[in-house]
Design an enzyme around this catalytic site. Structure first.
Site, short mmCIF file in Angstrom:
data_model
loop_
_atom_site.label_atom_id
_atom_site.label_comp_id
_atom_site.label_asym_id
_atom_site.label_seq_id
_atom_site.Cartn_x
_atom_site.Cartn_y
_atom_site.Cartn_z
N ASP A 23 0.95 -1.30 0.06
CA ASP A 23 0.04 0.03 -0.11
C ASP A 23 0.81 1.21 -0.14
OD1 ASP A 23 -2.08 -2.06 0.34
OD2 ASP A 23 -1.84 -1.68 2.72
N GLU A 69 -11.57 -1.36 -3.55
CA GLU A 69 -10.98 -0.58 -2.35
C GLU A 69 -9.66 0.42 -2.88
OE1 GLU A 69 -9.48 -3.57 0.48
OE2 GLU A 69 -8.05 -4.11 -0.81
#
Length: 319
Positions: free
Chosen positions: A38, A210
């Site tokens: 991420d 997401e």
């Protein structure tokens, strides 16, 4: 053999140059420490930083640094000790913090991060800020938004975006009812006003979408998201998709005109034989994209990949 006159060659070359050629964004030659989930990228002065999800079963947010954009090394984590206020909202949170997003706005660097437990929407997005990343001095600005087991959304994967008029917004969300967007107060950098739904996959079980990242370019807001599932090594099915809108609140549509609220999204990167499950992308300065993928040649290690980002003649991204 018949000769082609010089002016004909000139015209041929001119026509070849005038026809849009497919662009292929260059992979940055990343060396040194590359392990991360991420990632979010920023440059302060001549120094590059990447903030990412902390290592499993260890405290903190992972931070990588580079003095040239290619050779990376680790620096101390943020939150080596968890603030006590987290447990007020997420009693059983993971020790590591997820999905930080770093942006510069109004003279400060703002770092949004997620506190949660895997598979749960009992989550929160918190905020840190600093006048200088290199100082290592972060101010705890506390809670931004939270979700509970009774919420229809998941308060993780925050992404700060500044609209064309200089107003800050935060997108966030993972699974459940999809991606949300809310305007932020310019002083507190916390939500004010309505919450908008901007992307969802209602016909896919569990709505696997997401990691929103929004950027503005030439009259359009571009929403990048990650479809499907991460965090399973080479068996991850993550992929990057995108759409765009004239308005920051949507509707966002893909290249085929399908609304991202109805499962639309043009695939940018679905991986290959080496890089499995690319996703949780972050677009920096409209010409760089960073994401993680799992290296099939290195036991599925989560690895940061950085590319130059290009835009075609119709304004769609590619690399």
């Amino acid at each position: 053999m018949k000769m082609v006159k010089p002016f004909v060659w000139v015209m041929i070359i001119f026509l070849m140059l005038a026809i849009p050629q497919p662009a292929s964004g260059a992979f940055w030659n990343v060396t040194g420490e590359k392990m991360i989930h991420d990632p979010s990228l920023i440059k302060e002065g001549n120094t590059w930083y990447v903030f990412g999800t902390g290592e499993a079963n260890k405290n903190g947010i992972r931070v990588l640094r580079s003095d040239n954009g290619t050779n990376w090394y680790t620096t101390p984590v943020i939150f080596p000790t968890a603030p006590s206020w987290w447990k007020t909202y997420v009693p059983n949170h993971e020790s590591n913090q997820w999905a930080p997003d770093i942006q510069y706005y109004n003279g400060r660097y703002w770092l949004y991060y997620s506190v949660s437990s895997f598979g749960s929407n009992n989550s929160l997005i918190g905020l840190l800020s600093t006048h200088s990343i290199s100082s290592g001095q972060w101010r705890d600005d506390g809670l931004v938004v939270r979700s509970t087991s009774s919420s229809n959304f998941n308060a993780i994967d925050g992404d700060l975006v500044i609209d064309k008029d200089g107003n800050p917004w935060l997108s966030y969300g993972s699974f459940w009812s999809g991606i949300k967007l809310t305007r932020l107060d310019k002083n507190t950098m916390k939500p004010t006003g309505s919450v908008y739904s901007i992307a969802s996959r209602p016909n896919i079980p569990n709505n696997p979408i997401e990691a929103p990242s929004i950027t503005y370019r030439n009259g359009y807001y571009y929403l990048f998201v990650s479809f499907d599932r991460c965090c399973n090594g080479v068996n991850s099915t993550y992929k990057i998709a995108y759409g765009r809108s004239k308005n920051i609140t949507g509707p966002y549509v893909d290249k085929n005109g399908v609304s991202m609220m109805n499962g639309g999204g043009t695939i940018l990167d679905a991986g290959n034989d080496v890089w499995k499950g690319p996703g949780h992308q972050d677009v920096y300065n409209n010409n760089i994209i960073i994401r993680h993928a799992y290296d099939a040649t290195n036991n599925g290690m989560p690895t940061m990949l950085i590319n130059d980002l290009y835009w075609d003649s119709q304004g769609w991204p590619s690399y």
